[in-house]
Write a protein that holds these residues in place. Structure first.
Motif, mmCIF file in Angstrom:
data_model
loop_
_atom_site.group_PDB
_atom_site.id
_atom_site.type_symbol
_atom_site.label_atom_id
_atom_site.label_comp_id
_atom_site.label_asym_id
_atom_site.label_seq_id
_atom_site.Cartn_x
_atom_site.Cartn_y
_atom_site.Cartn_z
ATOM 1 N N ASN A 1 0.849 -1.195 0.000
ATOM 2 C CA ASN A 1 0.000 0.000 0.000
ATOM 3 C C ASN A 1 0.885 1.246 0.000
ATOM 4 O O ASN A 1 0.734 2.146 0.818
ATOM 5 N N SER A 2 1.797 1.278 -0.936
ATOM 6 C CA SER A 2 2.896 2.238 -0.910
ATOM 7 C C SER A 2 2.515 3.608 -1.431
ATOM 8 O O SER A 2 1.770 3.741 -2.409
ATOM 9 N N ALA A 3 3.066 4.637 -0.810
ATOM 10 C CA ALA A 3 2.994 5.978 -1.369
ATOM 11 C C ALA A 3 3.809 6.027 -2.655
ATOM 12 O O ALA A 3 4.765 5.277 -2.831
ATOM 13 N N GLY A 4 3.410 6.922 -3.560
ATOM 14 C CA GLY A 4 4.192 7.148 -4.766
ATOM 15 C C GLY A 4 3.512 6.791 -6.066
ATOM 16 O O GLY A 4 4.025 7.121 -7.138
ATOM 17 N N PHE A 5 2.355 6.128 -6.002
ATOM 18 C CA PHE A 5 1.733 5.649 -7.240
ATOM 19 C C PHE A 5 0.525 6.463 -7.693
ATOM 20 O O PHE A 5 -0.050 6.173 -8.738
ATOM 21 N N GLY A 6 0.138 7.473 -6.939
ATOM 22 C CA GLY A 6 -1.012 8.257 -7.351
ATOM 23 C C GLY A 6 -1.166 9.522 -6.532
ATOM 24 O O GLY A 6 -0.513 9.701 -5.497
ATOM 25 N N LEU B 1 -4.920 13.519 5.605
ATOM 26 C CA LEU B 1 -3.536 13.922 5.353
ATOM 27 C C LEU B 1 -3.477 15.194 4.514
ATOM 28 O O LEU B 1 -2.605 16.041 4.719
ATOM 29 N N ARG B 2 -4.416 15.362 3.580
ATOM 30 C CA ARG B 2 -4.407 16.572 2.753
ATOM 31 C C ARG B 2 -4.661 17.814 3.597
ATOM 32 O O ARG B 2 -4.074 18.866 3.357
ATOM 33 N N LEU B 3 -5.523 17.690 4.598
ATOM 34 C CA LEU B 3 -5.830 18.843 5.441
ATOM 35 C C LEU B 3 -4.630 19.287 6.280
ATOM 36 O O LEU B 3 -4.556 20.451 6.694
ATOM 37 N N LEU B 4 -3.706 18.362 6.516
ATOM 38 C CA LEU B 4 -2.520 18.732 7.299
ATOM 39 C C LEU B 4 -1.658 19.752 6.575
ATOM 40 O O LEU B 4 -0.834 20.434 7.202
ATOM 41 N N ALA B 5 -1.830 19.849 5.261
ATOM 42 C CA ALA B 5 -1.045 20.825 4.499
ATOM 43 C C ALA B 5 -1.529 22.257 4.718
ATOM 44 O O ALA B 5 -0.848 23.205 4.330
ATOM 45 N N ARG C 1 -4.471 19.372 -2.361
ATOM 46 C CA ARG C 1 -5.033 18.703 -3.539
ATOM 47 C C ARG C 1 -4.587 17.246 -3.665
ATOM 48 O O ARG C 1 -5.150 16.509 -4.468
ATOM 49 N N GLY C 2 -3.568 16.868 -2.923
ATOM 50 C CA GLY C 2 -3.097 15.488 -2.998
ATOM 51 C C GLY C 2 -1.596 15.403 -3.086
ATOM 52 O O GLY C 2 -0.876 16.386 -2.866
#
Length: 285
Positions: free
Chosen positions: A126-131, A138-142, A204-205
């Motif tokens: 379930n790795s980060a990096g593919f989309g 997590l987006r709201l943390l930005a 936005r992601g």
């Protein structure tokens, strides 16, 4: 809820920094890398299984759990460099099987891209990096100053986070919730989390720039790769597995049914069998 400290573990000093870790077993080296805001304890079940015939190395990434933060900004390349320094200190000098969940998968890929000799294989969970898509939490943390407010240590927030990680709510035990709260209460936890989230994404992601560069570098490597996902992942959607197949066409893939963000926990025995079969196959041993 009664406050708890982090479970007992080993400790190494690397470049003057404390690193919480576990090193067990003997045999080919396996390195287990956890996700953002998490700890090595996400791999407890796999460590116990794999240590029967492997040297299993797991660590809290810099600024996570019981590991001290870096002196500079916490970015993906900085985490990969820190893992490389830790492996040298731990005596892992031969190529190792790199297993990474969520952010840990991106760290594993960055490490392999920067120093291919370190990687005997990649197992991306379930790795980060593919989309681009990632949970709104997590987006709201930005967003400033909302991010720090959302990261305040609170039992309700810890419970909600654990429930989002697993498809089966039975895995969001009181013990895991208490552990998550203990992690959130570490003095550096919020700062490190915000640095990482804002370096990797926006409201936005997930940013495309680092993903494109990293996947291009990994696809050029001749490293056996297994990509697995849980089909009910609420953090990084299972649709990213389709992107993984497209970007890493030589990789093996597997989709776990009725499984959330951590197949290594929810499908521990099946995950272990799958990984062992992958490693025993051509080119991955």
């Amino acid at each position: 809820m009664t406050p708890v400290s982090l479970p007992a573990a080993d400790e190494l000093t690397v470049a003057g920094r404390r690193v919480r870790c576990r090193i067990e077993g003997a045999g080919p080296s396996v390195v287990l890398l956890h996700g953002i805001g998490r700890t090595l304890d996400d791999f407890t079940a796999q460590r116990d299984l794999l240590a029967r015939d492997h040297r299993v190395v797991s660590l809290d990434l810099p600024g996570h759990g019981g590991s001290a933060p870096l002196d500079g900004p916490h970015t993906l390349p900085a985490l990969a460099r820190a893992v490389a320094e830790f492996l040298d200190a731990a005596g892992v000098t031969e190529p190792a099987h790199l297993v990474g969940n969520s952010l840990g998968g991106a760290v594993a890929m960055r490490l392999a891209a920067d120093d291919p000799f370190r990687a005997a294989s990649l197992v991306l969970v379930n790795s980060a990096g593919f989309g681009r898509e990632v949970t709104v939490a997590l987006r709201l943390l930005a967003l400033r100053p909302l991010g720090r407010l959302l990261l305040r240590p609170h039992p309700a927030i810890a419970r909600r986070t654990e429930l989002a990680i697993f498809h089966d709510p039975a895995y969001a035990t009181e013990e895991r919730i208490a552990h998550a709260l203990a992690v959130a209460r570490q003095p550096h936890a919020a700062r490190v989390m915000l640095e990482l989230v804002r370096s990797l994404g926006t409201v936005r992601g997930v940013r495309p720039q680092w993903r494109e560069e990293l996947l291009g570098a990994v696809s050029a490597l001749d490293i056996p790769t297994l990509v697995v996902w849980g089909d009910r992942d609420l953090i990084l959607p299972a649709a990213h597995l389709v992107a993984a197949r497209a970007r890493l066409p030589k990789a093996r893939t597997h989709l776990f049914p009725d499984t959330g963000h951590m197949p290594q926990i929810e499908r521990a025995a099946e995950f272990h069998r799958l990984v062992r079969q992958f490693w025993s196959g051509p080119g991955a041993g």
